[in-house]
Scaffold this motif. Structure first.
Motif, PDB file in Angstrom:
ATOM      1  N   GLU A 182       0.870  -1.525  -0.126  1.00  0.00           N
ATOM      2  CA  GLU A 182       0.008  -0.441  -0.245  1.00  0.00           C
ATOM      3  C   GLU A 182       0.804   1.346  -0.338  1.00  0.00           C
ATOM      4  OE1 GLU A 182      -2.563  -0.528   3.816  1.00  0.00           O
ATOM      5  OE2 GLU A 182      -3.624  -2.158   2.469  1.00  0.00           O
ATOM      6  N   LYS A 183       2.104   0.795   0.248  1.00  0.00           N
ATOM      7  CA  LYS A 183       3.009   2.342   0.094  1.00  0.00           C
ATOM      8  C   LYS A 183       2.914   2.870  -1.054  1.00  0.00           C
ATOM      9  CE  LYS A 183       7.224   1.872   1.389  1.00  0.00           C
ATOM     10  NZ  LYS A 183       8.554   1.203   1.066  1.00  0.00           N
ATOM     11  N   LYS A 184       2.700   4.453  -0.968  1.00  0.00           N
ATOM     12  CA  LYS A 184       2.434   5.718  -2.287  1.00  0.00           C
ATOM     13  C   LYS A 184       3.813   5.917  -2.306  1.00  0.00           C
ATOM     14  CE  LYS A 184      -2.704   5.133  -1.705  1.00  0.00           C
ATOM     15  NZ  LYS A 184      -2.270   4.253  -1.343  1.00  0.00           N
ATOM     16  N   PRO A 185       4.255   6.925  -2.804  1.00  0.00           N
ATOM     17  CA  PRO A 185       5.404   8.236  -4.465  1.00  0.00           C
ATOM     18  C   PRO A 185       5.020   8.898  -2.703  1.00  0.00           C
ATOM     19  CG  PRO A 185       3.865   7.357  -5.699  1.00  0.00           C
ATOM     20  CD  PRO A 185       2.927   7.089  -4.411  1.00  0.00           C
ATOM     21  N   PRO A 186       5.995   9.994  -2.240  1.00  0.00           N
ATOM     22  CA  PRO A 186       5.641  10.642  -1.606  1.00  0.00           C
ATOM     23  C   PRO A 186       5.313  11.792  -1.532  1.00  0.00           C
ATOM     24  CG  PRO A 186       8.233  10.777  -2.244  1.00  0.00           C
ATOM     25  CD  PRO A 186       7.020   9.362  -2.706  1.00  0.00           C
ATOM     26  N   MET A 187       4.020  12.401  -0.614  1.00  0.00           N
ATOM     27  CA  MET A 187       3.696  13.537  -1.508  1.00  0.00           C
ATOM     28  C   MET A 187       3.895  14.595  -1.567  1.00  0.00           C
ATOM     29  SD  MET A 187       0.692  11.810  -1.189  1.00  0.00           S
ATOM     30  CE  MET A 187      -0.520  13.190  -1.416  1.00  0.00           C
ATOM     31  N   MET A 188       5.197  15.170  -1.240  1.00  0.00           N
ATOM     32  CA  MET A 188       6.427  16.549  -1.200  1.00  0.00           C
ATOM     33  C   MET A 188       6.652  16.385  -2.115  1.00  0.00           C
ATOM     34  SD  MET A 188       7.894  18.727   1.964  1.00  0.00           S
ATOM     35  CE  MET A 188       6.010  18.435   2.604  1.00  0.00           C
ATOM     36  N   SER A 189       7.804  17.362  -2.803  1.00  0.00           N
ATOM     37  CA  SER A 189       8.719  17.400  -3.861  1.00  0.00           C
ATOM     38  C   SER A 189       9.746  18.233  -2.799  1.00  0.00           C
ATOM     39  CB  SER A 189       8.291  17.656  -5.384  1.00  0.00           C
ATOM     40  OG  SER A 189       7.748  19.915  -5.000  1.00  0.00           O
ATOM     41  N   ILE A 190      10.426  18.857  -3.694  1.00  0.00           N
ATOM     42  CA  ILE A 190      12.243  18.896  -2.928  1.00  0.00           C
ATOM     43  C   ILE A 190      11.148  20.935  -2.581  1.00  0.00           C
ATOM     44  CG2 ILE A 190      14.083  20.287  -2.972  1.00  0.00           C
ATOM     45  CD1 ILE A 190      14.868  17.440  -4.414  1.00  0.00           C
ATOM     46  N   ASP A 191      10.734  21.127  -3.597  1.00  0.00           N
ATOM     47  CA  ASP A 191      10.583  22.344  -3.902  1.00  0.00           C
ATOM     48  C   ASP A 191       9.375  22.664  -2.834  1.00  0.00           C
ATOM     49  OD1 ASP A 191      12.025  23.293  -5.850  1.00  0.00           O
ATOM     50  OD2 ASP A 191      10.820  23.165  -7.728  1.00  0.00           O
ATOM     51  N   ASP A 192       8.386  21.865  -2.901  1.00  0.00           N
ATOM     52  CA  ASP A 192       7.376  22.183  -1.718  1.00  0.00           C
ATOM     53  C   ASP A 192       7.575  21.932  -0.398  1.00  0.00           C
ATOM     54  OD1 ASP A 192       5.393  21.626  -3.455  1.00  0.00           O
ATOM     55  OD2 ASP A 192       4.828  20.235  -2.800  1.00  0.00           O
ATOM     56  N   ALA A 193       9.052  21.613   0.038  1.00  0.00           N
ATOM     57  CA  ALA A 193       9.878  21.891   1.323  1.00  0.00           C
ATOM     58  C   ALA A 193       9.933  22.874   1.898  1.00  0.00           C
ATOM     59  CB  ALA A 193      10.639  20.511   1.862  1.00  0.00           C
ATOM     60  N   TYR A 194      11.013  23.298   0.635  1.00  0.00           N
ATOM     61  CA  TYR A 194      11.656  25.105   0.830  1.00  0.00           C
ATOM     62  C   TYR A 194      11.136  25.768   1.101  1.00  0.00           C
ATOM     63  CZ  TYR A 194      16.329  22.403  -1.018  1.00  0.00           C
ATOM     64  OH  TYR A 194      17.602  22.166  -1.025  1.00  0.00           O
ATOM     65  N   GLU A 195       9.611  25.267   0.121  1.00  0.00           N
ATOM     66  CA  GLU A 195       8.500  26.690   0.119  1.00  0.00           C
ATOM     67  C   GLU A 195       7.822  26.604   1.767  1.00  0.00           C
ATOM     68  OE1 GLU A 195       4.257  27.840  -1.275  1.00  0.00           O
ATOM     69  OE2 GLU A 195       5.646  26.247  -2.722  1.00  0.00           O
ATOM     70  N   LEU A 197      10.049  26.067   4.331  1.00  0.00           N
ATOM     71  CA  LEU A 197      10.762  26.315   5.366  1.00  0.00           C
ATOM     72  C   LEU A 197      11.179  28.088   4.853  1.00  0.00           C
ATOM     73  CD1 LEU A 197      13.292  22.986   5.829  1.00  0.00           C
ATOM     74  CD2 LEU A 197      11.221  24.376   7.034  1.00  0.00           C
ATOM     75  N   ASN A 198      10.636  28.330   3.421  1.00  0.00           N
ATOM     76  CA  ASN A 198      10.703  29.531   3.277  1.00  0.00           C
ATOM     77  C   ASN A 198      12.267  30.203   2.908  1.00  0.00           C
ATOM     78  OD1 ASN A 198       8.170  30.576   4.287  1.00  0.00           O
ATOM     79  ND2 ASN A 198       9.182  31.056   6.521  1.00  0.00           N
ATOM     80  N   LEU A 199      12.056  29.001   1.962  1.00  0.00           N
ATOM     81  CA  LEU A 199      14.623  28.844   1.450  1.00  0.00           C
ATOM     82  C   LEU A 199      13.755  29.278   0.167  1.00  0.00           C
ATOM     83  CD1 LEU A 199      16.036  25.475   2.824  1.00  0.00           C
ATOM     84  CD2 LEU A 199      16.298  28.392   3.630  1.00  0.00           C
ATOM     85  N   PRO A 200      14.183  29.788  -0.580  1.00  0.00           N
ATOM     86  CA  PRO A 200      14.606  30.316  -1.999  1.00  0.00           C
ATOM     87  C   PRO A 200      14.311  29.538  -3.138  1.00  0.00           C
ATOM     88  CG  PRO A 200      15.962  31.410  -1.306  1.00  0.00           C
ATOM     89  CD  PRO A 200      15.718  30.613  -0.635  1.00  0.00           C
ATOM     90  N   ILE A 201      13.727  29.596  -3.944  1.00  0.00           N
ATOM     91  CA  ILE A 201      13.195  28.458  -5.004  1.00  0.00           C
ATOM     92  C   ILE A 201      13.750  28.543  -5.995  1.00  0.00           C
ATOM     93  CG2 ILE A 201      11.359  27.118  -6.200  1.00  0.00           C
ATOM     94  CD1 ILE A 201       9.154  27.440  -4.044  1.00  0.00           C
ATOM     95  N   GLY A 202      14.443  27.563  -6.866  1.00  0.00           N
ATOM     96  CA  GLY A 202      14.756  27.733  -8.264  1.00  0.00           C
ATOM     97  C   GLY A 202      16.801  28.465  -7.770  1.00  0.00           C
ATOM     98  N   GLN A 203      17.021  28.461  -7.103  1.00  0.00           N
ATOM     99  CA  GLN A 203      18.172  28.839  -6.757  1.00  0.00           C
ATOM    100  C   GLN A 203      19.464  27.195  -6.930  1.00  0.00           C
ATOM    101  OE1 GLN A 203      18.979  31.188  -3.934  1.00  0.00           O
ATOM    102  NE2 GLN A 203      17.687  33.086  -4.700  1.00  0.00           N
ATOM    103  N   GLY A 204      18.637  26.441  -6.893  1.00  0.00           N
ATOM    104  CA  GLY A 204      19.871  24.714  -7.094  1.00  0.00           C
ATOM    105  C   GLY A 204      19.191  24.763  -5.198  1.00  0.00           C
ATOM    106  N   LEU A 205      20.351  23.463  -4.715  1.00  0.00           N
ATOM    107  CA  LEU A 205      20.041  22.629  -3.693  1.00  0.00           C
ATOM    108  C   LEU A 205      20.827  23.459  -2.787  1.00  0.00           C
ATOM    109  CD1 LEU A 205      20.532  19.025  -4.901  1.00  0.00           C
ATOM    110  CD2 LEU A 205      18.092  20.329  -4.030  1.00  0.00           C
ATOM    111  N   ARG A 212      18.694  23.607   8.300  1.00  0.00           N
ATOM    112  CA  ARG A 212      18.341  23.270   9.912  1.00  0.00           C
ATOM    113  C   ARG A 212      18.241  24.595  10.205  1.00  0.00           C
ATOM    114  NH1 ARG A 212      23.364  22.152  10.459  1.00  0.00           N
ATOM    115  NH2 ARG A 212      23.307  19.804   9.805  1.00  0.00           N
ATOM    116  N   LYS A 213      18.820  25.861  10.013  1.00  0.00           N
ATOM    117  CA  LYS A 213      18.521  26.865  10.332  1.00  0.00           C
ATOM    118  C   LYS A 213      16.762  27.434  10.028  1.00  0.00           C
ATOM    119  CE  LYS A 213      23.148  28.839  10.794  1.00  0.00           C
ATOM    120  NZ  LYS A 213      24.220  29.814  10.299  1.00  0.00           N
ATOM    121  N   ALA A 214      16.970  27.612   8.977  1.00  0.00           N
ATOM    122  CA  ALA A 214      15.980  27.983   8.890  1.00  0.00           C
ATOM    123  C   ALA A 214      14.481  27.168   9.295  1.00  0.00           C
ATOM    124  CB  ALA A 214      15.103  27.144   6.526  1.00  0.00           C
TER     125      ALA A 214
END
Length: 1134
Positions: A182-195, A197-205, A212-214
């Motif tokens: 019943e395992k499903k793929p993760p609901m969250m993407s990296i961009d969603d996680a950055y968003e 944590l209020n981290l800028p998106i589109g600037q790479g990893l 951690r600070k965020a």
């Protein structure tokens, strides 16, 4: 701490981070602290209380699952031991490297708190949850219950790792399987996680410290303890942080097949190792298992997958079914058998000559074969299998490629054995050509490996694998045919048995029931020639060629031999005569071979001979009439000869089997009439000869009325005469046979043998047979009477006492009291017998039922014996000349002689010469054999002889006086005379025949010497004394040759009379008055008494025997015997 209400909030102080960073080794106090507190922290909501220990422990994100379980399940000491050590087992994977990694990860999570604490020792830690630490050593591991499944499934490293609670592990593994599926793929993407944590998106990893600070900033802001409204946001922040911290690890979109394989393998281990514990439970995973197998089977990429589930799933299906009957029924209800069959077909379809044991398809075939083997134990499963013929075709295909995958082929063979428990499955297997595949494996067996004594292992020795497969194949064949018994018993299948008997020979096929697999296989793979089996490289090669061609036809065309090998015939066997499953030629070469069922073989031989008998008679008749060449009839005649020889051997060397001939004697005896086939006649005769030792057989021969065929052989088959005679001798113990023999002319055939054969042994045997026949109480007298019409009776007695002597007598020339025999007599008998025999043989050849009978008045008349007076078989003339001849039957002769004599004495005018001869013979008999006189009184002839002395015919008293004279020397006779009126008649005879006075006086003297008072009384009454005194005076002695001797006898008689106690005085008184007596009474008269009266009666030879006679010539002729004429013997001359 125990009573501290703040204990659940202890984690907020960060103590668990700090304590886990401790690098020292004295960790036991730490372990005790952790054991008490780790699961009591309220770091999660109340909803998580029902979760497992790993979810509930504050250390769940720090330590691996196994370490948390150790902390919970074991004492602090055990946890400390693991924590400080290096472990790599199904229950613990931990090392100093992992401990270092943990400390590093915690240190990184604490970030700047450590330097802050150094500057301000009163600084408080603001708690922030740590993301799960991922250890590289656990990257491909799946933890379930308390075990790492990859380690647990590594059976090479951990073959028998103890499982503490198999039921719990099974349940947990099923849950893990369900979760994995019943395992499903993760609901969250990296961009969603950055968003989040209020981290800028589109600037790479972003860098990990930045993330951690965020996280720390937002976690402090929305922590529920500081901001009750911020719980949802706090959880979002946590999830985003965790996601970003684990983004480098393996993320699978949906179920991980590797994990599912581990779960399936774990369950297989459980069912395999813990059958007893799991048997009561019905397996709950069938829906998922069957769905897994179905999905895998229908997957087009099945054979190109990196991690195919099908092998593990098929193996689990086998183990579940093998564990419990409940599971087998459950699998059937869930349509599991059909699903397995689809998977089986899919995998079997890709098998080929280059398939390897490691191939996924090969493994699946093996597991499903084992699954069906177990399922076949249950009736409802068998019914379902019967409805799926594809299974059996697939099994055959596995066996077809078995050479390259022998271990899987062995599993398929075991499956065939299991299916054989049902008759219809047997039949389906048979019709699918299963025998073509199983039989081939038998010839890959090497019995030298079995006998070598060398340690062998299937893992390292390919021949041992082949041997094992061969043994399994033998077992499968035994079950298919229904040969086995007891716990291995299966339905008997006649069609399978017929095919196996055709291809393996009936003998080896029967061995499937009784012999071990190794015995059968050794027999098949070695060369043998015995009555039951002719087996060599040629027959093996012929069968293998046939089997391989049938395999090819079955796989490629779907058809094969319509009889399935039942009519397969080896080219070598086709040339042989096989009767009752026995090679007759080989048996005849070793007739002492121990047969399994000799009676059955004898019965089969009789049936075969019976089937050929009509042909033989017809063929021999045609051949004889038209001289047809027998080549066109092939080897039928030699085959009948072989069968007869085998019948003879089996009866000869297996006592008791002759009883099978009962009811077949008409057939056997009919073969004695196959003229022209001498070997058939000879062998049939030998059979008859042997069975005569059995009384039941003799009785049956008597009832069959077939003796004429045997008798004819005496003439038509000269070489077998001795055997015929021996056979007849044995049969002559039965009165009914003697009677039939008489009717069918046995006597004329035997007389011809006795008289005309040139073989001494044949003649002796004939004489023995005559003796046995004449000894029969019922028919014997008739036989004797018939023989006496051809031969003098002396021959019958000689045959009884000494058969060789009878032959010698026949060949000699004799003239003695009992036999007058010479060349003329012999020739007359021999010629008469030969003519009668040939005539009867001719009649009998034309009509076997013809009887032989002598005319009533028939008798062979011997000229030499004509005119001779014979009484009781004794020629009197010769007997008188040879009175000392030792008679064969003196008593019979005595009776006959006295009968004849008294008969003449009673006649008025008897024949003078005859009377003289009879009288002389009587006198000679008693003179030569005085002891015979003892038998006279009881016979009753004495009164007649005494009375004859009164006869008017002068010749008769003389004969009577001569007889009385010779008998007067016998005590018993004198007593008898004393009881009769003897003296009066004697005096009358003396008066009538003065020439007999001398004899009479001597007789009177002998009588009175016996001191019989009755005789003295008779003498007084008859006035004998005065008569004798008158004779002393010389009156009446004028014509005697020796009056003095007579007077001496008279004196002695008178003196004897005076000695009588009762009447002596009366006699003395009479004598005293006589003047003559006084002149004689004191004289000695012995010198006057001589033996001249009896002289001459004792002449002649004094030795006994049939061949002793004064005038007999040598026993055998000096001339060579006549030669038998072949034409005459065969009976074809006119």
């Amino acid at each position: 701490m125990q009573d501290n209400p703040q204990l659940p909030r202890l984690y907020l102080s960060g103590v668990f981070f700090f304590i886990m960073m401790y690098t020292g080794s004295n960790v036991l106090p730490v372990a005790r602290f952790l054991k008490y507190t780790h699961s009591k922290q309220a770091f999660k909501s109340e909803e998580t209380k029902g979760q497992d220990i790993f979810q509930r422990s504050i250390l769940g994100h720090i330590l691996p699952e196994a370490m948390v379980c150790y902390l919970e399940n074991y004492e602090p000491e055990k946890f400390s031991e693991i924590f400080l050590g290096e472990f790599d087992t199904p229950e613990a994977i931990w090392s100093s490297e992992m401990r270092r990694l943990m400390i590093e990860k915690i240190a990184a999570h604490l970030a700047d708190f450590t330097p802050r604490l150094q500057s301000n020792t009163r600084a408080l830690y603001q708690y922030c949850p740590i993301p799960v630490i991922n250890y590289p050593q656990l990257e491909n591991e799946l933890f379930c219950n308390i075990y790492y499944l990859k380690q647990l499934c590594d059976t090479l490293r951990f073959p028998d790792w103890p499982i503490k609670d198999p039921v719990k592990l099974l349940k947990d593994s099923l849950d893990a399987w369900k979760k994995e599926v019943e395992k499903k793929p993760p609901m969250m993407s990296i961009d969603d996680a950055y968003e989040v944590l209020n981290l800028p998106i589109g600037q790479g990893l972003h860098d990990e410290s930045k993330i951690r600070k965020a996280y720390f900033r937002l976690a402090q802001k929305y922590h529920p303890d500081k901001n009750p409204e911020g719980r949802d946001m706090f959880e979002k922040v946590n999830k985003a942080y965790e996601f970003l911290c684990t983004k480098s690890t393996k993320i699978v979109d949906g179920p991980d097949p590797e994990n599912i394989i581990l779960i399936l393998k774990t369950q297989s281990i459980l069912f395999n190792r813990h059958k007893e514990e799991l048997q009561p439970y019905k397996y709950a995973g069938y829906p998922m298992l069957i769905r897994t197998i179905t999905m895998e089977t229908s997957d087009d990429l099945l054979f190109s997958k990196e991690s195919p589930l099908l092998p593990a799933a098929a193996e689990l299906a086998f183990h579940t079914v093998n564990c419990s009957a409940l599971n087998a029924e459950e699998l059937r209800r869930e349509n599991g058998l059909e699903v397995l069959q689809e998977a089986f077909s899919r995998c079997v379809a890709v098998l080929n000559r280059s398939s390897k044991p490691s191939d996924m398809s090969v493994q699946v075939c093996g597991h499903i074969s084992r699954c069906y083997s177990v399922a076949a134990q249950f009736e409802e499963c068998r019914e379902k299998i019967t409805e799926m013929p594809g299974i059996i075709k697939d099994l055959c295909r596995v066996l077809y490629f078995g050479k390259c995958i022998p271990r899987v082929a062995a599993l398929a063979v075991e499956c065939v054995s299991s299916f054989a428990v049902d008759f219809w499955l047997q039949t389906h297997l048979f019709q699918a050509g299963i025998l073509w595949y199983l039989l081939v494996y038998l010839f890959n067996y090497d019995y030298t490996l079995e006998e070598s004594g060398i340690q062998k292992n299937e893992e390292t020795n390919q021949q041992e694998v082949a041997n094992s497969l061969a043994k399994l194949s033998v077992h499968a064949l035994s079950r298919l045919g229904g040969y086995l018994s007891e716990d291995q018993a299966t339905p008997e299948n006649p069609t399978v048995r017929k095919s196996l008997a055709g291809m393996l020979t009936p003998y080896i096929a029967r061995k499937l029931a009784v012999a071990s697999a190794t015995e059968t296989l050794k027999m098949l793979n070695s060369n043998t020639e015995s009555p039951y089996l002719m087996w060599n490289n040629s027959t093996r090669a012929e069968l293998l060629e046939f089997l391989e061609s049938q395999q090819e036809n079955m796989i490629k065309k779907g058809d094969c031999d319509k009889t399935y090998g039942a009519e397969f015939v080896y080219s070598e066997h086709a040339k042989e005569l096989i009767v009752g499953e026995i090679f007759v030629r080989v048996y005849n070469e070793v007739p002492t071979f121990q047969l399994e069922v000799p009676k059955e073989f004898a019965a089969s031989l009789l049936d075969y001979i019976g089937s050929q008998a009509q042909y033989l008679h017809t063929f021999m008749a045609i051949t004889h009439a038209a001289k047809v060449e027998s080549e066109q009839h092939g080897d039928r005649l030699p085959r009948v000869e072989m069968a007869l020889e085998a019948l003879r051997n089996v009866i000869k060397y297996n006592p008791g089997s002759e009883s099978e001939c009962i009811g077949h004697f008409k057939l056997i005896f009919s073969l004695l009439r196959v003229h022209g086939a001498g070997q058939v006649q000879q062998l049939a005769l030998e059979v008859v000869n042997i069975v005569t030792s059995n009384q039941d057989c003799v009785n049956n021969i008597a009832e069959s009325m077939v003796l004429s065929n045997l008798l004819a052989l005496l003439h038509s088959l000269p070489s077998s005469r001795q055997l015929v005679l021996e056979t007849l001798y044995a049969l002559a113990s039965n009165t009914k046979i003697i009677k039939e023999a008489m009717a069918k002319g046995a006597l004329i055939y035997l007389l011809d043998m006795f008289c005309n054969s040139t073989h001494p042994q044949v003649r002796s045997q004939t004489a023995e047979l005559f003796a046995k026949m004449t000894a029969d109480k019922l028919i014997g007298p008739k036989v004797r009477i018939t023989l006496m019409k051809f031969l003098p009776s002396v021959f019958m007695d000689a045959m009884r006492d000494n058969p060789e002597a009878a032959v010698h007598i026949f060949e000699g020339t004799h003239e003695n009291p009992e036999l007058i025999w010479n060349d003329s007599s012999r020739d007359k008998v021999s010629t008469t017998v030969r003519e009668m025999m040939l005539e009867h043989f001719k009649n009998q050849r034309d009509n076997p039922d013809v009887n032989w009978k002598l005319p009533e008045d028939f008798a062979v008349v011997f000229g030499e014996a004509e005119g001779e007076l014979a009484v009781g078989g004794v020629f009197l003339r010769i007997f008188i000349a040879q009175p000392a001849w030792v008679l064969r039957k003196p008593r019979e002769f005595l009776i006959a002689l006295l009968e004849k004599l008294t008969e003449l004495l009673e006649k008025n005018n008897p024949h003078g010469e005859t009377l003289e001869t009879l009288t002389m013979a009587t006198v000679c008999l008693f003179s030569a054999q005085p002891q015979l006189a003892d038998q006279v009184p009881p016979l009753g002839h004495l009164p007649k002889v005494i009375q004859a002395m009164n006869h008017r015919n002068n010749a008769i008293p003389k004969s009577a006086i001569r007889v009385i004279h010779v008998l007067s020397d016998n005590e018993l006779c004198v007593r008898a005379m004393a009881s009769l009126e003897t003296i009066g008649p004697l005096m009358n005879g003396m008066r009538k025949r003065a020439d007999t006075v001398g004899l009479a006086c001597e007789a009177i003297n002998r009588m009175f010497q016996k001191e019989q008072s009755e005789l003295v009384a008779q003498a007084l009454k008859a006035e004998l004394v005065p008569y004798l005194l008158k004779l002393l005076e010389g009156v009446g002695l004028e014509n005697l040759d020796s009056p003095a001797a007579t007077k001496a006898q008279i004196v002695k008689a008178l003196k004897a009379m005076t000695r009588s106690l009762q009447y002596g005085e009366q006699v003395s008184e009479i004598l005293s008055r006589s003047s003559v007596w006084s002149a004689f009474k004191d004289q000695k008269h012995d010198l006057f008494i001589s033996d001249s009266q009896t002289a001459g009666y004792l002449t002649g030879p004094g030795v006994a025997g049939y061949l002793t006679a004064g005038t007999s010539s040598s026993a055998m002729s000096n001339l060579p015997p006549p030669v038998d004429h072949e034409a005459g013997d065969l009976g074809y001359q006119t």
